[in-house]
Design a protein around this motif. Structure first.
Motif, short mmCIF file in Angstrom:
data_model
loop_
_atom_site.label_atom_id
_atom_site.label_comp_id
_atom_site.label_asym_id
_atom_site.label_seq_id
_atom_site.Cartn_x
_atom_site.Cartn_y
_atom_site.Cartn_z
N ALA A 252 53.64 -8.24 -22.00
CA ALA A 252 54.91 -7.77 -21.45
C ALA A 252 54.97 -6.26 -21.50
O ALA A 252 54.26 -5.61 -22.27
CB ALA A 252 56.07 -8.36 -22.25
N GLY A 253 55.83 -5.72 -20.67
CA GLY A 253 56.03 -4.28 -20.67
C GLY A 253 57.21 -3.88 -19.82
O GLY A 253 57.69 -4.67 -19.00
N MET B 186 54.85 -0.71 -16.16
CA MET B 186 54.03 -1.87 -15.83
C MET B 186 54.44 -2.41 -14.46
O MET B 186 55.30 -3.28 -14.35
CB MET B 186 54.17 -2.96 -16.90
N ALA B 187 53.83 -1.86 -13.43
CA ALA B 187 54.07 -2.38 -12.08
C ALA B 187 53.62 -3.83 -12.03
O ALA B 187 52.72 -4.24 -12.76
CB ALA B 187 53.30 -1.54 -11.06
N LEU C 129 49.80 -8.21 -13.24
CA LEU C 129 49.01 -9.34 -12.75
C LEU C 129 47.51 -9.08 -12.83
O LEU C 129 46.72 -10.02 -12.84
CB LEU C 129 49.43 -9.71 -11.33
N GLY C 130 47.13 -7.82 -12.94
CA GLY C 130 45.73 -7.49 -13.14
C GLY C 130 45.19 -7.97 -14.49
O GLY C 130 43.99 -8.03 -14.69
N TRP C 131 46.09 -8.33 -15.39
CA TRP C 131 45.70 -8.83 -16.72
C TRP C 131 45.67 -10.36 -16.81
O TRP C 131 45.36 -10.92 -17.86
CB TRP C 131 46.67 -8.29 -17.78
N LEU D 265 62.19 -5.47 -17.71
CA LEU D 265 61.07 -6.08 -18.44
C LEU D 265 60.32 -7.06 -17.55
O LEU D 265 60.93 -7.88 -16.85
CB LEU D 265 61.58 -6.83 -19.67
N ARG D 266 58.99 -6.97 -17.58
CA ARG D 266 58.12 -7.92 -16.88
C ARG D 266 57.17 -8.53 -17.88
O ARG D 266 56.75 -7.86 -18.82
CB ARG D 266 57.27 -7.20 -15.83
N SER D 267 56.79 -9.79 -17.65
CA SER D 267 55.79 -10.41 -18.51
C SER D 267 55.05 -11.51 -17.78
O SER D 267 55.51 -12.04 -16.77
CB SER D 267 56.44 -10.96 -19.78
#
Length: 128
Positions: free
Chosen positions: A85-86, A91-92, A97-99, A64-66
């Motif tokens: 999160a994803g 979600m690379a 970070l593009g968001w 998980l990344r967020s």
């Protein structure tokens, strides 16, 4: 709190004595990537304050990344945070970070302190 993006977004803006009280309770690891050293956490929180968003890259849960941005009340105090999160397989880190710009803009839009102060739009978000 120290292993999630939302938690770090909140911790970063606490008064120093409150932060130190929380750190003194211990920094248990949720994953091998969790920050468990107090000095390293303080550095991470300084980075969060400087860039206005926090990152959790498999620190709270493997896979998980967020990212999270703080929400302020009229006084300017941070009282909440919003996140995106994803799962890492969808979600690379670069994609997440593009968001950042949209996330920080959304947090500022719902923060009465930002609206009252007429916060100027910042340039492109800095990358982690």
């Amino acid at each position: 709190m120290h292993s999630t993006a939302v938690g770090k977004a909140l911790l970063a803006f606490l008064p120093e004595d409150e932060l130190e009280r929380i750190i003194a309770l211990g920094l248990p690891a949720s994953t091998p990537r969790t920050i468990v050293d107090a000095k390293a956490l303080r550095r991470e929180l300084a980075t969060v304050r400087a860039r206005s968003y926090a990152v959790d890259d498999e620190e709270s849960e493997i896979g998980l990344r967020s990212i999270a941005a703080p929400i302020r009340i009229y006084s300017g105090n941070v009282v909440a945070a919003i996140s995106i999160a994803g799962p890492v397989h969808r979600m690379a880190r670069k994609a997440l970070l593009g968001w950042v710009r949209e996330l920080v803009d959304a947090a500022e839009a719902v923060s009465p302190a930002a609206r009252l102060a007429g916060v100027a739009r910042r340039g492109p978000a800095r990358r982690a």
